[in-house]
Every structure is written in structure tokens, then in C-alpha cells.
Design a protein around this motif. Structure first.
Motif, mmCIF file in Angstrom:
data_model
loop_
_atom_site.group_PDB
_atom_site.id
_atom_site.type_symbol
_atom_site.label_atom_id
_atom_site.label_comp_id
_atom_site.label_asym_id
_atom_site.label_seq_id
_atom_site.Cartn_x
_atom_site.Cartn_y
_atom_site.Cartn_z
ATOM 1 N N VAL A 62 -18.567 38.189 62.599
ATOM 2 C CA VAL A 62 -18.381 38.966 61.370
ATOM 3 C C VAL A 62 -16.955 39.497 61.278
ATOM 4 O O VAL A 62 -16.313 39.437 60.219
ATOM 5 N N LYS A 63 -16.444 39.995 62.395
ATOM 6 C CA LYS A 63 -15.065 40.497 62.412
ATOM 7 C C LYS A 63 -14.081 39.403 62.028
ATOM 8 O O LYS A 63 -13.133 39.637 61.248
ATOM 9 N N ARG A 64 -14.285 38.197 62.556
ATOM 10 C CA ARG A 64 -13.400 37.084 62.246
ATOM 11 C C ARG A 64 -13.514 36.675 60.780
ATOM 12 O O ARG A 64 -12.489 36.424 60.109
ATOM 13 N N VAL A 65 -14.737 36.633 60.256
ATOM 14 C CA VAL A 65 -14.950 36.252 58.859
ATOM 15 C C VAL A 65 -14.332 37.280 57.918
ATOM 16 O O VAL A 65 -13.736 36.919 56.893
ATOM 17 N N LEU A 66 -14.449 38.553 58.247
ATOM 18 C CA LEU A 66 -13.834 39.585 57.418
ATOM 19 C C LEU A 66 -12.315 39.377 57.339
ATOM 20 O O LEU A 66 -11.715 39.478 56.265
ATOM 21 N N ALA A 67 -11.712 39.072 58.469
ATOM 22 C CA ALA A 67 -10.263 38.870 58.494
ATOM 23 C C ALA A 67 -9.857 37.614 57.738
ATOM 24 O O ALA A 67 -8.886 37.619 56.960
ATOM 25 N N GLN A 68 -10.596 36.537 57.935
ATOM 26 C CA GLN A 68 -10.216 35.261 57.338
ATOM 27 C C GLN A 68 -10.505 35.205 55.842
ATOM 28 O O GLN A 68 -9.707 34.650 55.070
ATOM 29 N N THR A 69 -11.632 35.764 55.427
ATOM 30 C CA THR A 69 -12.060 35.635 54.031
ATOM 31 C C THR A 69 -11.567 36.770 53.151
ATOM 32 O O THR A 69 -11.242 36.565 51.981
ATOM 33 N N TRP A 70 -11.528 37.971 53.726
ATOM 34 C CA TRP A 70 -11.192 39.147 52.913
ATOM 35 C C TRP A 70 -9.925 39.874 53.372
ATOM 36 O O TRP A 70 -9.510 40.836 52.727
ATOM 37 N N GLN A 71 -9.343 39.464 54.501
ATOM 38 C CA GLN A 71 -8.195 40.167 55.063
ATOM 39 C C GLN A 71 -8.522 41.647 55.246
ATOM 40 O O GLN A 71 -7.728 42.545 54.950
ATOM 41 N N ARG A 72 -9.729 41.881 55.750
ATOM 42 C CA ARG A 72 -10.212 43.238 55.990
ATOM 43 C C ARG A 72 -10.778 43.354 57.397
ATOM 44 O O ARG A 72 -11.138 42.358 58.022
ATOM 45 N N GLU A 73 -10.895 44.599 57.860
ATOM 46 C CA GLU A 73 -11.477 44.862 59.167
ATOM 47 C C GLU A 73 -12.883 45.449 59.067
ATOM 48 O O GLU A 73 -13.554 45.581 60.090
ATOM 49 N N THR A 74 -13.322 45.821 57.866
ATOM 50 C CA THR A 74 -14.618 46.479 57.709
ATOM 51 C C THR A 74 -15.368 45.919 56.508
ATOM 52 O O THR A 74 -14.792 45.322 55.608
ATOM 53 N N PHE A 75 -16.676 46.141 56.517
ATOM 54 C CA PHE A 75 -17.506 45.873 55.340
ATOM 55 C C PHE A 75 -18.136 47.192 54.898
ATOM 56 O O PHE A 75 -18.009 48.221 55.570
#
Length: 251
Positions: free
Chosen positions: A74-87
Motif C-alpha cells: 500500500v505504501k508503494r502504491v500510494l507513492a507510485q500512483t498518488w505521490q502520497r504517503e497516506t490515505f
């Protein structure tokens, strides 16, 4: 910036409906599936057709030993897809059905239900907590069977009762971060859950209708819209509550 909601069991049924309603509100979605990859991909396409971003990830919520790796994904997907560290929100929706009289319920059946409906949400939420934004929200899923009793559902109802207690504890302990936590408790819904028991069995359908004030079982869309509301800012002052969405079963 769009908000991101993570939904377990989001490939079909109530989870899919919630994802689509949240997409209508402009929220992006991370959904999980256990085995139905094609259904998950179809759900992702339906969400993306509405405009928001969506990603599907495999997860068996009954296998807590995989949660550390899942959180890393999830952490990797947040960074790759949203350029974010949190949901921003977590819907603990995935579940399994169990219909077995108390006298014949096995330890294996007990463990399967507890692992999926209590241990899973407990430790998955714990593992994902560092990735959940301050001011976020968590929605757990209970059942009308935690309020009233029906033969053959003792362990399912007991597990859901425990989820309701857990919700109050989380609402208390996470308040420091302004994370609100609630429970939604659906009644009998006409979906493919439990092999389509409510939807496809005329006797069960008629019985549910007879004990429901509004005279019929619920529909997935009616629960999905309620889930979306409770995960939105419209419900920002609702915290630590159990909201039953059953059409008035056994009033």
C-alpha cells in the motif's frame, strides 16, 4: 487533492457498491480482493469510468501474517500512483458467511470466522495506521445479528458484536489524531453473500421480508450509499457509533 479510501473486499457486493458511491463523490479507491481478480479489475474499470483513480490489490483478511507485506505494498502504491504517503479512509468490509448450529460448530469454523471478522480488521487496521492520515476515518462492518439472534449464526453474530466493541475502543484511542471510527450494521441484503441465501432462496427472502418494517430485504446499493456517507465529511461529527441499516428488522 482527492481523498483515498481503502476498501477490503471491494470487488463485489457491498464493498463494490461503496466504492462506486465514493467514486461519485470524487474519492479515489484502493480495493482488495481475495480470489476474484477479474471482478476486481471490472470494479476498478467502473470506478475509473467515473473519473477517480483506482487500484486493486490481493489480500486475504483471514491471514494476518501477510499484513506487514500488504502495508508495504500500500505504501508503494500510494507513492507510485498518488505521490502520497497516506490515505484518508479505511472500510473493513471483507467477510465470510457461516451458518452452523452452536452444537455442531467446529473449532476450524470458529477460527475461520474470528480470523476474518475480528482478528483481520484488528491487526490490518493496526498495520495500516501509520499510513492513515490524521483526521481520517475508519468504518467497520457489523451485522444486525449482533443485536438480535437467529439460530445457526452464533459465531458470526458474536464476532460482529466484538467488532462493535472494538469500534468504540478505536474511536477513543485514535481521537488524539482526530480519526473517527464507526460501525455500520447491515441487515439481510440480497447479494451473492453466503451463496445468495437471501437473494435466491424464496423462503429466506419471505422470512426476512416478514420481520422487516419496510417489508423486503435490502439492496447492495442501499448499504453502499450509507457506507459512502459515513466515510465522507458529511458524517464528520459521527464517531464511535453503531449505525444499523436494515430497513427496520425486528423492531
Amino acid at each position: 487533492m482527492s481523498q483515498i479510501i481503502l476498501i477490503t473486499g471491494g470487488s463485489r457486493g457491498l464493498g463494490r457498491s461503496a466504492a462506486l458511491h465514493l467514486a461519485d463523490r470524487g474519492h479515489d479507491i484502493i480495493l482488495t480482493y481475495r480470489s476474484q481478480k477479474e471482478a476486481a479489475e471490472t470494479a476498478v474499470a467502473a470506478i475509473q469510468a467515473k473519473g477517480p483513480k483506482a487500484v486493486a490489490l490481493p489480500l486475504d483478511v483471514g491471514q494476518a501474517r501477510h499484513f506487514v507485506a500488504f502495508a508495504a505494498t500500500v505504501k508503494r502504491v500510494l507513492a507510485q500512483t498518488w505521490q502520497r504517503e497516506t490515505f484518508d479512509g479505511l472500510l473493513n468490509n471483507a467477510g465470510i458467511a457461516m451458518h452452523e448450529p452452536f452444537a455442531s460448530t467446529t473449532e476450524e469454523q470458529f477460527d475461520a470466522v474470528i480470523d476474518t471478522h475480528l482478528k483481520g480488521p484488528y491487526f490490518l487496521t493496526q498495520r495500516l495506521l501509520p499510513l492513515l492520515a490524521d483526521g481520517g476515518r475508519i468504518l467497520n462492518v457489523s451485522s444486525g445479528l449482533a443485536r438480535f439472534s437467529m439460530p445457526g449464526t452464533s459465531i458470526y453474530g458474536a464476532a460482529k458484536g466484538a467488532v462493535e466493541v472494538l469500534t468504540r475502543y478505536l474511536a477513543t484511542e485514535l481521537a488524539e489524531r482526530q480519526i473517527r471510527v464507526n460501525t455500520i450494521a447491515p441487515g439481510a441484503i440480497a447479494t451473492d453473500f453466503s451463496g445468495g441465501r437471501v437473494r435466491d432462496n424464496p423462503e429466506v427472502n419471505a422470512y426476512v421480508s416478514s420481520i422487516t418494517a419496510l417489508g423486503r430485504p435490502g439492496r447492495a446499493d442501499e448499504i453502499g450509499s450509507a457506507m459512502a456517507m459515513l466515510l465522507s465529511d458529511d458524517a464528520r461529527w459521527i464517531n464511535g457509533e453503531r449505525i444499523e441499516a436494515s430497513g427496520g428488522m425486528r423492531l
